[in-house]
Write a protein that holds these residues in place. Structure first.
Motif, PDB file in Angstrom:
ATOM      1  N   ILE A  89      -8.861-109.484 -41.705  1.00 25.85           N
ATOM      2  CA  ILE A  89      -9.742-108.397 -42.167  1.00 25.85           C
ATOM      3  C   ILE A  89      -9.047-107.045 -41.972  1.00 25.85           C
ATOM      4  O   ILE A  89      -9.069-106.169 -42.845  1.00 25.85           O
ATOM      5  CB  ILE A  89     -11.098-108.444 -41.432  1.00 25.85           C
ATOM      6  N   VAL A  90      -8.388-106.899 -40.823  1.00 24.48           N
ATOM      7  CA  VAL A  90      -7.644-105.657 -40.562  1.00 24.48           C
ATOM      8  C   VAL A  90      -6.554-105.478 -41.610  1.00 24.48           C
ATOM      9  O   VAL A  90      -6.374-104.392 -42.181  1.00 24.48           O
ATOM     10  CB  VAL A  90      -7.018-105.699 -39.146  1.00 24.48           C
ATOM     11  N   MET A  91      -5.825-106.569 -41.890  1.00 24.22           N
ATOM     12  CA  MET A  91      -4.728-106.466 -42.865  1.00 24.22           C
ATOM     13  C   MET A  91      -5.255-106.150 -44.266  1.00 24.22           C
ATOM     14  O   MET A  91      -4.630-105.418 -45.028  1.00 24.22           O
ATOM     15  CB  MET A  91      -3.907-107.764 -42.884  1.00 24.22           C
ATOM     16  N   PHE A  92      -6.431-106.701 -44.590  1.00 19.10           N
ATOM     17  CA  PHE A  92      -7.023-106.402 -45.891  1.00 19.10           C
ATOM     18  C   PHE A  92      -7.273-104.894 -46.018  1.00 19.10           C
ATOM     19  O   PHE A  92      -6.958-104.278 -47.039  1.00 19.10           O
ATOM     20  CB  PHE A  92      -8.322-107.188 -46.087  1.00 19.10           C
ATOM     21  N   SER A  93      -7.824-104.308 -44.939  1.00 14.96           N
ATOM     22  CA  SER A  93      -8.106-102.864 -44.965  1.00 14.96           C
ATOM     23  C   SER A  93      -6.806-102.077 -45.100  1.00 14.96           C
ATOM     24  O   SER A  93      -6.738-101.076 -45.835  1.00 14.96           O
ATOM     25  CB  SER A  93      -8.807-102.424 -43.670  1.00 14.96           C
ATOM     26  N   THR A  94      -5.779-102.528 -44.391  1.00 15.47           N
ATOM     27  CA  THR A  94      -4.503-101.815 -44.444  1.00 15.47           C
ATOM     28  C   THR A  94      -3.897-101.903 -45.845  1.00 15.47           C
ATOM     29  O   THR A  94      -3.407-100.899 -46.391  1.00 15.47           O
ATOM     30  CB  THR A  94      -3.513-102.426 -43.424  1.00 15.47           C
ATOM     31  N   VAL A  95      -3.936-103.088 -46.406  1.00 13.17           N
ATOM     32  CA  VAL A  95      -3.389-103.272 -47.753  1.00 13.17           C
ATOM     33  C   VAL A  95      -4.194-102.446 -48.759  1.00 13.17           C
ATOM     34  O   VAL A  95      -3.633-101.847 -49.677  1.00 13.17           O
ATOM     35  CB  VAL A  95      -3.387-104.771 -48.145  1.00 13.17           C
ATOM     36  N   PHE A  96      -5.519-102.390 -48.549  1.00  8.37           N
ATOM     37  CA  PHE A  96      -6.360-101.573 -49.421  1.00  8.37           C
ATOM     38  C   PHE A  96      -5.889-100.110 -49.359  1.00  8.37           C
ATOM     39  O   PHE A  96      -5.749 -99.443 -50.393  1.00  8.37           O
ATOM     40  CB  PHE A  96      -7.829-101.690 -48.992  1.00  8.37           C
ATOM     41  N   GLY A  97      -5.622 -99.638 -48.144  1.00  6.09           N
ATOM     42  CA  GLY A  97      -5.121 -98.272 -47.982  1.00  6.09           C
ATOM     43  C   GLY A  97      -3.788 -98.087 -48.697  1.00  6.09           C
ATOM     44  O   GLY A  97      -3.554 -97.075 -49.360  1.00  6.09           O
ATOM     45  N   ALA A  98      -2.928 -99.096 -48.581  1.00 10.72           N
ATOM     46  CA  ALA A  98      -1.610 -99.006 -49.223  1.00 10.72           C
ATOM     47  C   ALA A  98      -1.742 -99.006 -50.747  1.00 10.72           C
ATOM     48  O   ALA A  98      -1.035 -98.273 -51.449  1.00 10.72           O
ATOM     49  CB  ALA A  98      -0.741-100.167 -48.767  1.00 10.72           C
ATOM     50  N   GLU A  99      -2.651 -99.830 -51.260  1.00 12.11           N
ATOM     51  CA  GLU A  99      -2.850 -99.889 -52.714  1.00 12.11           C
ATOM     52  C   GLU A  99      -3.402 -98.571 -53.242  1.00 12.11           C
ATOM     53  O   GLU A  99      -3.005 -98.092 -54.297  1.00 12.11           O
ATOM     54  CB  GLU A  99      -3.816-101.034 -53.070  1.00 12.11           C
ATOM     55  N   ARG A 100      -4.330 -97.990 -52.484  1.00 10.58           N
ATOM     56  CA  ARG A 100      -4.881 -96.692 -52.887  1.00 10.58           C
ATOM     57  C   ARG A 100      -3.764 -95.636 -52.881  1.00 10.58           C
ATOM     58  O   ARG A 100      -3.694 -94.782 -53.759  1.00 10.58           O
ATOM     59  CB  ARG A 100      -6.009 -96.253 -51.928  1.00 10.58           C
ATOM     60  N   THR A 101      -2.898 -95.722 -51.869  1.00 11.59           N
ATOM     61  CA  THR A 101      -1.807 -94.755 -51.795  1.00 11.59           C
ATOM     62  C   THR A 101      -0.900 -94.884 -53.012  1.00 11.59           C
ATOM     63  O   THR A 101      -0.473 -93.889 -53.606  1.00 11.59           O
ATOM     64  CB  THR A 101      -0.985 -94.990 -50.508  1.00 11.59           C
TER      65      THR A 101
END
Lengths: 455, 398
Positions: A278-290
Motif C-alpha cells: 500500500i505504501v509503495m502504491f502511494s509512492t508510485v502514484f506520487g511518481a506518476e503524478r510527478t
C-alpha cells in the motif's frame, strides 16, 4: 487522476513481473545447483501469485491506461501509436511470452525435468525485460522527444535522451518491488519452513540494493537529461506539496521495511508486507503524478499541448503548427467536433440561454478540459460532496477573478504561466470563453464574499 | 464541417510507419485469435455455472475444468486483444477515437468491468470450484464479461456511423461530454459475435480437450467420449442458430450498407458449414485439431465481413485504408520482424513443453523440442544485443 491511479496499479504489477521473474530464476537456479527442492515451495507460491495478480492485472491495467487516455486525450495517444506501433507490436510479442510463459511455468512446476523448468524461468525473466526495454522508449518520448523534434525519425524518438537512464533506473526499481514481493510470498510459508528466513533475507537485500541503485541513477543520470523547462515546473504550484510528501515518506518507509527484512527476517509477517505494498502504491502514484506534471502543459513535450494541438509543427515530416492557423481563423468551425459559433444552440438549459456563454462553454470544453474540470458534467458527485479536479471556477475564485473583465485579463496572459499555453483562437472566442467562465464562477462558487469593514 | 472533411482531418498527420494494407491484414488476423479466447472465456463460464447447477458427477467434473479455463481465457483474451487494438488505431484512428470519446464513460470503465469479471472468475476457481460454493461469483463474473463485450460492440457500432456523431455529441445543440449513452447497437450482431460464437468456441475447445486428454495413459475414455459427444451436439445446435442469426444481422445492419445479400450468404454459409462439419463426424473423439482449423477458418470469414462492413460504411465518405498516408520506417520494421521471429519461436517452444507435460511426458522432453528451446532462448538473449545496437545506431548515426 483516473489515468494516474490505473497507471500506479500498472507500474506495480508490470514492474513486479520483470523483477520477480529474475528473482525466481535466481532462487530456482540455486534450487537446481544446490539440490534444494524445498525452494520449489516458495516458487510455487510466487508463481501462482504472479499468475493471478501480476501478469493479468498488468495486462488489464495496461489496456486500461490505453482506454482511458483514448477517451481523454485521443490525439496524444495517436501520436504515440503512429510513431511507435511496430515497437508496441514488438512489445506485444514479449508480453505474449510473459503471459504464456507464466501459465506454462506454473502448470509445469514439478511436471517437467528441472533443467527444462529452469530454462522456462530464464525465458520469463528475459521476456519481461524485453517488455521493459520496448515500453521505456515510448514513455521517455513523451517527456524528452529529443532529436525527433528536428529530424522526425522514429528511432530518434524511441532512443531519446531519457531512454537509457530510465531503462536502468526502472530495472533497478523493479528489484525494490520484487524485494517486497519476495518478503510477502516467503512470509506466507510456515514460520518453521527451512528456507523461509533465507528467502526473506535475499529479497530484502535485493530490494535495498535496487532502491539505492535506482536513486543514484535517477539523481545523477536521469535527472541530468530531463529538459530544463520541465525541471522548473517542480518549483511552481503545479507540483503539490503532498506529492513530495508521498515520494519522500514512501521511500523512507520502503527502505526501512527492506532493511528490517534483511536484518531480522524472522520478524516479517504477511500483514507487514501487504502494508508495504500500500505504501509503495502511494509512492508510485506520487511518481506518476510527478511524471505527468513534468510534461505540463504538453502531452508530447515541445510538440503537442494538452488541448491536443500541435503547436510547433514538425517540418521534417511535413507537419505544420496548428496554432498559427487557428489564431487567425478561430477554432470554432475549423476542427471536427467544434461547430461554428452560429451552429451552437444556447439549448434548453437556463444557464446557457446567453448565446455567448454557450459558445464559451464549447471553447472551454475544447481548450481547458484536458487539465481542468470545466462544467458540472465533469464533476463526480458523491452524496452531498463533489469531486472536481482543478475546477476552473474554484481556481478563478481563489485569485478573485469573478467577472468577465478580470478573467479576460488572465486569458490574455495565460502563456506567462510555465504550466499553461497561450489561448488559441480569435479575440471574439476569447471574449466568449471569459463570459462562460464568469458565469460558471458565479453559478458554481456563489456570489463573491466581501471583506468586512473594520469597526 | 462535412463528415468527409472531418474524417480526413482526424487522421494523424504522422501517417502510418508501413503500408496501411499490411496493418489491415494484421488487424484481421489478430482479431481472429483474440475473439477465440474471449468467446471461450464466456462459453466456459456458462458451462461452469450450468455444470454446477446440474450437479451430477460428469457435469461437475466438466464444470471444474471450465472454471479453470475461464480466467486463463480472459487473460489470453486481453493479451491477444492488445494487437488488434493497436492496429485499428493506426488505420482507423478517426473512427476509433471518435467512438471512444462519444462513449467515454463506458470506454474508461471498460477495464474495471473486465478486471472485476476476471477476479470473480478466479475467486470461484480458487475458492469455490472444488465444491460449488461461491457460484454467485462465477455468475457475476459472466455478467461482467458480457457487459464488457457489449461495450466493445457499442464502440464498434458507433465508429461506423460518423453521420450521426454530431447529433450524439451535441443533442439539442449542447455538447454532452459524459459519454454515458449507448448511441448505437445491433442486437443480431452482438448475439452472433458473443453468445453464439461462445457456444461454438466452447464446443471446439471441448473437442480439443478430448483429443489432448486421450493422449494420457491414464485417460478416462468414457468421460472423454461423453465430453466429445456433448461438444458435437452443442456445435450442431449452435452452428444452425449461428447461421440464422447471421442472416438476421445481414438483414438489419447489412441493409444499412447494401450488404444484405453477400453478408447473408457468407454468414449463413459459415453457420451451415460448421453445422455440417459437426454433424458429419459421428465419432467426434479424435477431431479436435480439424474442428479448431474449421473454426478458425470461419472466424476469418467473420473478420473479413466485419471489415467489409467498416470499409463500406466509411467509403460513403471517401475514407479508404488504401489511401491512408504512410512513410516506411525501416528501423521499426526491422525491430518488429526480428521480434516476431524470436517471439514465435519461444512461444512455440513453451506451448510444446506444456503439451508434453500435460500428456505426462514432461520428464522426458523429446530432443527436438529441447533443441528448439536452446536455440530460441539463445535467440531471445541475442535480441537484446540487437535492440541495444539499434539504439547505438540511432544515437550515433541519426
Amino acid at each position: 487522476m483516473f489515468v494516474a491511479i490505473i497507471a500506479s496499479f500498472h507500474v506495480i504489477a508490470s514492474h513486479l513481473t520483470v523483477g520477480a521473474a529474475w528473482f525466481n530464476f535466481y532462487v530456482e537456479r540455486r534450487a537446481v545447483r544446490e539440490q534444494r527442492p524445498e525452494l520449489y515451495e516458495y516458487l510455487r507460491k510466487s508463481a501462482l501469485g504472479l499468475l493471478v495478480f501480476s501478469y493479468v492485472w498488468g495486462a488489464m491495467t495496461g489496456v486500461g491506461i490505453w482506454q482511458s487516455t483514448t477517451a481523454g486525450n485521443p490525439r496524444g495517444i495517436s501520436t504515440l501509436i503512429h510513431n511507435f506501433v511496430l515497437f508496441w507490436g514488438s512489445e506485444w510479442y514479449m508480453f505474449l511470452i510473459d503471459v504464456v510463459g507464466i501459465i506454462v511455468y506454473y502448470y509445469t512446476l514439478g511436471k517437467v525435468d528441472p533443467k527444462t523448468h529452469l530454462r522456462l524461468a530464464l525465458i520469463l525473466a528475459l521476456g519481461g525485460t524485453g517488455t521493459l526495454s520496448l515500453i521505456v522508449g515510448i514513455l521517455g518520448f513523451k517527456l524528452s522527444p529529443g532529436d525527433w523534434l528536428h529530424n522526425g525519425e522514429i528511432l530518434s524518438g524511441f532512443y531519446n535522451p531519457t531512454f537509457w537512464p530510465q531503462y536502468l533506473m526502472r530495472f533497478l526499481l523493479m528489484q525494490t518491488i520484487t524485494g517486497a514481493w519476495g518478503v510477502l510470498m516467503a512470509s506466507r510459508l510456515p514460520r518453521d519452513f527451512p528456507e523461509r528466513q533465507k528467502v526473506i533475507r535475499w529479497a530484502g537485500t535485493i530490494g535495498l540494493v535496487g532502491m539505492a541503485g535506482a536513486l543514484l541513477v535517477g539523481r545523477y543520470w536521469y535527472w541530468a537529461n530531463v529538459p530544463a523547462r520541465s525541471k522548473a515546473l517542480l518549483s511552481t504550484n503545479a507540483f503539490p506539496a503532498v506529492t513530495v510528501d508521498l515520494l519522500i515518506g514512501g521511500g523512507i518507509l520502503t527502505a526501512a521495511f527492506l532493511l528490517l527484512a534483511s536484518w531480522k527476517p524472522q520478524l516479517q509477517s504477511k500483514l507487514g508486507a501487504m502494508a508495504l505494498f500500500i505504501v509503495m502504491f502511494s509512492t508510485v502514484f506520487g511518481a506518476e503524478r510527478t511524471r505527468e506534471i513534468l510534461r505540463k502543459p504538453d502531452v508530447v513535450n515541445g510538440y503537442m499541448s494538452s488541448n491536443q494541438l500541435t503547436f510547433t509543427g514538425l517540418p521534417a515530416r511535413g507537419i505544420e503548427s496548428e496554432e498559427a492557423k487557428l489564431n487567425r481563423d478561430g477554432v470554432l468551425g475549423s476542427l471536427p467536433f467544434l461547430p461554428a459559433a452560429d451552429d451552437i444552440d444556447s439549448g434548453p438549459s437556463p444557464e446557457y440561454t446567453d448565446h455567448r456563454v454557450a459558445v464559451g462553454r464549447q471553447i472551454a470544453i475544447f481548450e481547458c478540459s484536458g487539465c481542468h474540470s470545466v462544467s458540472d458534467q465533469t464533476v463526480i458527485h458523491l452524496g452531498d460532496n463533489q469531486l472536481a479536479l482543478r475546477q476552473q471556477s474554484a481556481l478563478l475564485r481563489k485569485i478573485s477573478a469573478n467577472d468577465e473583465v478580470s478573467i479576460r485579463a488572465i486569458l490574455d496572459n495565460l502563456g506567462a504561466y510555465p504550466f499553461m499555453h497561450a489561448f488559441v483562437g480569435t479575440d471574439e472566442e476569447k471574449d466568449a470563453l471569459a463570459a462562460y467562465l464568469a458565469a460558471t464562477v458565479e453559478e458554481q462558487q456563489g456570489p463573491p464574499r466581501r471583506c468586512r469593514r473594520p469597526r | 464541417m462535412e463528415v468527409e472533411d472531418a474524417l480526413r482531418m482526424m487522421r494523424d498527420p504522422l501517417g502510418a510507419p508501413f503500408y496501411p494494407r499490411v496493418f489491415q491484414v494484421l488487424l484481421l488476423l489478430t482479431w481472429v485469435v483474440h475473439i477465440y479466447f474471449v468467446t471461450v472465456a464466456v462459453g466456459s463460464s456458462v458451462t461452469t455455472i450450468y455444470g454446477f447447477r446440474r450437479g451430477d458427477e460428469r457435469w461437475l467434473r466438466l464444470a471444474r475444468s471450465c472454471a479453470r479455463l475461464t480466467p486463463s481465457g480472459v487473460g489470453l483474451g486481453i493479451v491477444t486483444g492488445i494487437a488488434p487494438l493497436l492496429f485499428v488505431q493506426v488505420i482507423y484512428d478517426p473512427i476509433w477515437y471518435a467512438s471512444n470519446a462519444l462513449t467515454g464513460f463506458w470506454s474508461v470503465i471498460f477495464i474495471i468491468v473486465v478486471a472485476s469479471g476476471y477476479t470473480c472468475a478466479y475467486v470461484f476457481y480458487l475458492k469455490g470450484s472444488a465444491d460449488g460454493r461461491l457460484l454467485w461469483s462465477s455468475v457475476l463474473g459472466l455478467a461482467l464479461l458480457v457487459l464488457a463485450g457489449w461495450i466493445m460492440h457499442v464502440l464498434a457500432s458507433v465508429s461506423i456511423r460518423p453521420e450521426h456523431w454530431r447529433e450524439w455529441y451535441a443533442p439539442n445543440g449542447v455538447a454532452d461530454t459524459r459519454g454515458i449513452e449507448f448511441h448505437s447497437f445491433n442486437v443480431a450482431r452482438v448475439a452472433f459475435l458473443l453468445p453464439l460464437q461462445a457456444a461454438i468456441g466452447t464446443a471446439v475447445t471441448g473437442l480439443i480437450y478430448t483429443w489432448y486428454r486421450l493422449k494420457r495413459d491414464d485417460a478416462d475414455r468414457e468421460y472423454l467420449t461423453w465430453v466429445a459427444g456433448l461438444s458435437r451436439r452443442l456445435g450442431i445446435i449452435a452452428s444452425v442458430l449461428y447461421g440464422g442469426v447471421g442472416i438476421a444481422w445481414a438483414v438489419t445492419e447489412g441493409a444499412d450498407y447494401d450488404l444484405t445479400a453477400p453478408m447473408a450468404i457468407a454468414l449463413g454459409g459459415v453457420g451451415l458449414a460448421m453445422a455440417a462439419f459437426f454433424a458429419a463426424h459421428r465419432d467426434p473423439v479424435g477431431i479436435g485439431r480439424r474442428a479448431l482449423g474449421a473454426w478458425f477458418a470461419s472466424l476469418a470469414v467473420v473478420a473479413v465481413i466485419r471489415e467489409v462492413i467498416r470499409a463500406t460504411a466509411l467509403s460513403r465518405f471517401n475514407y479508404d485504408v488504401g489511401s491512408y498516408p504512410y512513410r516506411v520506417d525501416w528501423g521499426s520494421v526491422a525491430m518488429f520482424t526480428v521480434t516476431t521471429i524470436v517471439g514465435v519461436s519461444i512461444i512455440t517452444y513453451m506451448v510444446m513443453v506444456l503439451f508434453q507435460s500435460g500428456i505426462g511426458a514432461g520428464e522426458r522432453i523429446p530432443r527436438s523440442i529441447d533443441r528448439l528451446g536452446r536455440v530460441s532462448t539463445a535467440m531471445l538473449g541475442a535480441w537484446f544485443a540487437f535492440f541495444l545496437l539499434v539504439g547505438v545506431y540511432a544515437v550515433v548515426a541519426l
